[in-house]
Write a protein that holds these residues in place. Structure first.
Motif, mmCIF file in Angstrom:
data_model
loop_
_atom_site.group_PDB
_atom_site.id
_atom_site.type_symbol
_atom_site.label_atom_id
_atom_site.label_comp_id
_atom_site.label_asym_id
_atom_site.label_seq_id
_atom_site.Cartn_x
_atom_site.Cartn_y
_atom_site.Cartn_z
ATOM 1 N N GLY A 271 -8.089 0.323 -6.868
ATOM 2 C CA GLY A 271 -6.728 0.804 -7.102
ATOM 3 C C GLY A 271 -5.695 -0.278 -6.894
ATOM 4 N N THR B 178 -3.222 5.905 -0.549
ATOM 5 C CA THR B 178 -4.320 5.546 0.341
ATOM 6 C C THR B 178 -4.383 6.551 1.480
ATOM 7 O OG1 THR B 178 -4.028 3.196 -0.150
ATOM 8 C CG2 THR B 178 -5.279 3.756 1.818
ATOM 9 N N ASN C 138 -3.745 3.192 6.582
ATOM 10 C CA ASN C 138 -4.696 2.212 6.070
ATOM 11 C C ASN C 138 -3.910 1.282 5.149
ATOM 12 O OD1 ASN C 138 -6.697 0.734 4.845
ATOM 13 N ND2 ASN C 138 -7.969 2.480 4.294
ATOM 14 N N PRO D 142 -6.825 1.761 -2.143
ATOM 15 C CA PRO D 142 -8.192 2.242 -2.360
ATOM 16 C C PRO D 142 -8.968 1.305 -3.284
ATOM 17 C CG PRO D 142 -6.594 3.569 -3.565
ATOM 18 C CD PRO D 142 -5.804 2.676 -2.657
ATOM 19 N N ALA D 143 -10.272 1.317 -3.147
ATOM 20 C CA ALA D 143 -11.127 0.436 -3.951
ATOM 21 C C ALA D 143 -10.846 0.636 -5.436
ATOM 22 C CB ALA D 143 -12.593 0.714 -3.651
ATOM 23 N N ASP E 173 -1.186 3.228 -5.585
ATOM 24 C CA ASP E 173 -2.097 4.364 -5.462
ATOM 25 C C ASP E 173 -2.124 4.867 -4.024
ATOM 26 O OD1 ASP E 173 -2.962 4.401 -8.156
ATOM 27 O OD2 ASP E 173 -4.269 2.684 -7.746
ATOM 28 N N TYR F 199 0.860 -1.194 0.000
ATOM 29 C CA TYR F 199 0.000 0.000 0.000
ATOM 30 C C TYR F 199 0.889 1.235 0.000
ATOM 31 C CZ TYR F 199 0.960 0.555 5.023
ATOM 32 O OH TYR F 199 1.575 0.724 6.243
#
Length: 321
Positions: free
Chosen positions: A276, A282, A269, A273-274, A280, A66
């Motif tokens: 992604g 977050t 987090n 992201p949804a 990307d 992430y």
């Protein structure tokens, strides 16, 4: 000397003004909106935070899972001042791999009030380890959860390798894992020559109904004095923090000399992201750390107990004067 893998602070400082200027237009790590409901003891320590340095100066690991927003030492300092915290332990997150430069950047900001926990790999040299020790690193972290390590035998090999690398240092081994793994490794962990520290309640996720499977194994290791447990909550905002009360009560009752508190600021987090990818950006979770630390006042109602958890235990483990 510390090489570019470990500490590029000289190069980082050259472009810091520009990097910080652009940074303030982007990420906004949360700051407390609730005041502390008890008298904070002098020298209180937040034992689990991360620094996400300016990306231009501190690039992230290309195989990260992430990409968090930036979070600077000055923003961490603002959070600590709001809560009355005087010391901090900065932990290298998985997004940097075995590059601890961003953690060092944060530690330099706080000077003697900071200690660190590093991530190492097979390329980390003994010279680098000694230099990190001189700068205040006091342990290494194995992030078994983010690494997807669910095989106890593989975990044992990773632990043995890390312990061999730090065998000449007075460091501990910090594990980010799950209660089921701790249960599977119970006897092995209890036999190790180094102190163990468990992140985030050993990864336990209470539902308010029953004790998480395997949690008792961590409690047993804490009770024996072989391990510390961080009663730090991860995963973002929670409407009901009281679901952690039974876990905290059990750990504190088992051995209050082996309990640490951490905020997990800036509350990353760990999921992209949804729709992604891991590359990307977050957004960080919005968490009121005043509310979080007030829950410690529930777990440790006695000022003497809070003194132990917030001051005495961190001072012993991390070597604060």
């Amino acid at each position: 000397m510390i090489n570019r893998r470990q500490f590029a602070i000289g190069a980082a400082s050259l472009g810091l003004g520009t990097a910080l200027a652009s940074r303030f237009a982007l990420a906004k790590p949360s700051q407390p909106s609730t005041g502390v409901a008890f008298d904070m003891p002098e020298g209180a320590c937040d034992c689990h935070v991360h620094i996400h340095g300016p990306r231009a100066a501190y690039p992230m690991y290309e195989k990260r899972s992430y990409t968090p927003e930036e979070a600077t030492p000055s923003e961490l300092e603002a959070m600590m001042k709001a809560l009355g915290l005087g010391r901090v332990v900065i932990v290298t997150p998985s997004v940097y791999g075995a590059n601890n430069a961003s953690t060092m950047f944060g530690m330099m900001h706080f000077g003697p009030a900071a200690r660190g926990v590093a991530v190492i790999d097979a390329e980390t040299t003994q010279r680098e380890l000694k230099e990190m020790a001189a700068m205040g690193i006091r342990g290494v972290r194995l992030n078994l959860s983010v690494g997807g390590v669910n095989d106890p035998d593989r975990a044992k090999r990773m632990i043995d390798t890390a312990l061999e690398q730090i065998s000449n240092l007075d460091w501990h081994l910090q594990l980010n894992t799950k209660p089921e793994m701790i249960e599977a490794l119970h006897d092995f962990l209890g036999s190790l020559p180094k102190m163990i520290v468990f992140d985030h309640y050993g990864g336990a996720q209470p539902d308010g109904k029953s004790e998480p499977a395997g949690f008792g194994s961590m409690v047993d290791l804490v009770a024996s004095g072989k391990a510390y447990a961080k009663i730090s909550i991860k995963g973002g905002h929670r409407d009901d923090l009281s679901v952690f009360d039974p876990l905290a009560d059990k750990l504190i009752a088992a051995n209050s000399d082996r309990i640490l508190w951490g905020s997990n600021w800036p509350h990353p987090n760990a999921k992209p992201p949804a729709g992604g990818t891991a590359m990307d950006l977050t957004p960080l979770f919005a968490v009121d750390d005043g509310r979080v630390i007030n829950q410690l006042g529930v777990w440790a109602e006695n000022p003497a107990m809070r003194q132990k958890i917030l001051v005495d235990n961190p001072a012993r483990l991390y070597g604060f004067a």
